[in-house]
Write a protein that holds these residues in place. Sequence first.
Motif, PDB file in Angstrom:
ATOM      1  N   ASN A   1      58.112  61.514 -28.005  1.00 42.28           N
ATOM      2  CA  ASN A   1      57.861  61.956 -26.635  1.00 42.28           C
ATOM      3  C   ASN A   1      59.117  62.460 -25.935  1.00 42.28           C
ATOM      4  O   ASN A   1      59.076  63.455 -25.205  1.00 42.28           O
ATOM      5  CB  ASN A   1      57.240  60.809 -25.831  1.00 42.28           C
ATOM      6  CG  ASN A   1      55.826  60.489 -26.284  1.00 42.28           C
ATOM      7  OD1 ASN A   1      55.132  61.344 -26.814  1.00 42.28           O
ATOM      8  ND2 ASN A   1      55.406  59.246 -26.078  1.00 42.28           N
ATOM      9  N   TYR A   2      60.233  61.774 -26.126  1.00 40.48           N
ATOM     10  CA  TYR A   2      61.428  62.180 -25.387  1.00 40.48           C
ATOM     11  C   TYR A   2      61.919  63.554 -25.825  1.00 40.48           C
ATOM     12  O   TYR A   2      62.528  64.292 -25.030  1.00 40.48           O
ATOM     13  CB  TYR A   2      62.536  61.124 -25.523  1.00 40.48           C
ATOM     14  CG  TYR A   2      63.292  61.149 -26.819  1.00 40.48           C
ATOM     15  CD1 TYR A   2      64.453  61.898 -26.959  1.00 40.48           C
ATOM     16  CD2 TYR A   2      62.856  60.411 -27.918  1.00 40.48           C
ATOM     17  CE1 TYR A   2      65.167  61.907 -28.142  1.00 40.48           C
ATOM     18  CE2 TYR A   2      63.553  60.419 -29.105  1.00 40.48           C
ATOM     19  CZ  TYR A   2      64.706  61.173 -29.211  1.00 40.48           C
ATOM     20  OH  TYR A   2      65.397  61.184 -30.390  1.00 40.48           O
TER      21      TYR A   2
ATOM     22  N   VAL B   1      59.672  65.992 -24.005  1.00 47.61           N
ATOM     23  CA  VAL B   1      60.094  66.067 -22.607  1.00 47.61           C
ATOM     24  C   VAL B   1      61.323  66.967 -22.478  1.00 47.61           C
ATOM     25  O   VAL B   1      61.424  67.778 -21.533  1.00 47.61           O
ATOM     26  CB  VAL B   1      60.392  64.657 -22.060  1.00 47.61           C
ATOM     27  CG1 VAL B   1      61.059  64.743 -20.683  1.00 47.61           C
ATOM     28  CG2 VAL B   1      59.123  63.834 -21.978  1.00 47.61           C
TER      29      VAL B   1
ATOM     30  N   HIS C   1      69.487  65.818 -29.299  1.00 45.58           N
ATOM     31  CA  HIS C   1      68.422  64.861 -29.042  1.00 45.58           C
ATOM     32  C   HIS C   1      67.814  64.287 -30.329  1.00 45.58           C
ATOM     33  O   HIS C   1      67.516  63.096 -30.391  1.00 45.58           O
ATOM     34  CB  HIS C   1      67.315  65.509 -28.203  1.00 45.58           C
ATOM     35  CG  HIS C   1      67.712  65.775 -26.787  1.00 45.58           C
ATOM     36  ND1 HIS C   1      68.428  66.892 -26.425  1.00 45.58           N
ATOM     37  CD2 HIS C   1      67.512  65.057 -25.648  1.00 45.58           C
ATOM     38  CE1 HIS C   1      68.651  66.861 -25.113  1.00 45.58           C
ATOM     39  NE2 HIS C   1      68.106  65.757 -24.616  1.00 45.58           N
TER      40      HIS C   1
END
Length: 324
Positions: A222-223, A226, A241
């Motif tokens: 999810n991050y 996002v 990331h």
Amino acid sequence: MLQSISRMLALRLVAAIPLILLVVTLTFFLIRLAPGDPAYALAGGDAPSDAYLESVRQSYGLDQPLLTQYLTYLKKAASLDFGQSIYYRRPVFEVILDRFPATLLLAGAAMVLATIVGVLLAVWSAHKPGSFRDGMITSVALVGFSVPVFWVGQLMILAFAIQLGWFPVGGYDNPRMGYTGLSHVMDVAHHMVLPTLALALYLMAMITRITRTSMIDVLGRNYVNVARAKGVSPAAVTWFHAFRVAVVSTITIVGVEFGTVIIGAVLTETIFSWPGLGRLFYDAILKRDFPLLTGSFIFTAVMVVVVNALTDVLCAIADPRLRS
């Protein structure tokens, strides 16, 4: 952070002491249970007399019970005295240190090459799982994981050294040319191209497969989604990331496979006549050089233990959750 990492490193090294002792014990007894008498190698000649053989055994302590030899060896090894090489007639530790730089150069170059290429292929493949590109990369990685290093090395010699003549068949350098300075560096680099590629192939395949799986998992979290929705550039999403999380798997596989690289170096150095620890292993086995073989095993075991401990430290630096 520094205190927790230092404590982790100290605990890993302390826990490694029983493992090293086990390696020393197994190596000492298994080598001496193998058939053959090292006294013949020490005596020289084709038919030494029994009296002379007995005197040689007494000189090197080979006439003592195995347990006595073992306890004596442990006492000396604790002070880095691994005895005298039967074949080279020099201290074992001195012979090992003479060969270690060549193995460190070859294994280090192979691991750096395998890590860089394996990570790039894995990241490229993970961006489009199931695509033609992904299938090609995983297929090549599977082949690299499956083929034995001695077979790859012989094919490289036949193709690039004998048929095309691009690289030398083997050796560390060309002593007849008497190169010095930068010319010598380039000569060594020219000689190490084929053995480095042969040794790096397996590790490269492992890194590609493991890192690809980890990257696919992280890119779907999810991050990461996002970050994409906020307009972060694809390169930043990939390397800042996603890869900073997936790199733990890469570091782990490099550390775990270090022992495999050293084992592969035995075959690679033998095929390419590279004067490192692998070649020293092979010669010590053929010549029944007990002290040299035992010392080489212990030295290699300590290297693997230290690298694994450093791997744990690097993983803890990359992922704070591992510091507890």
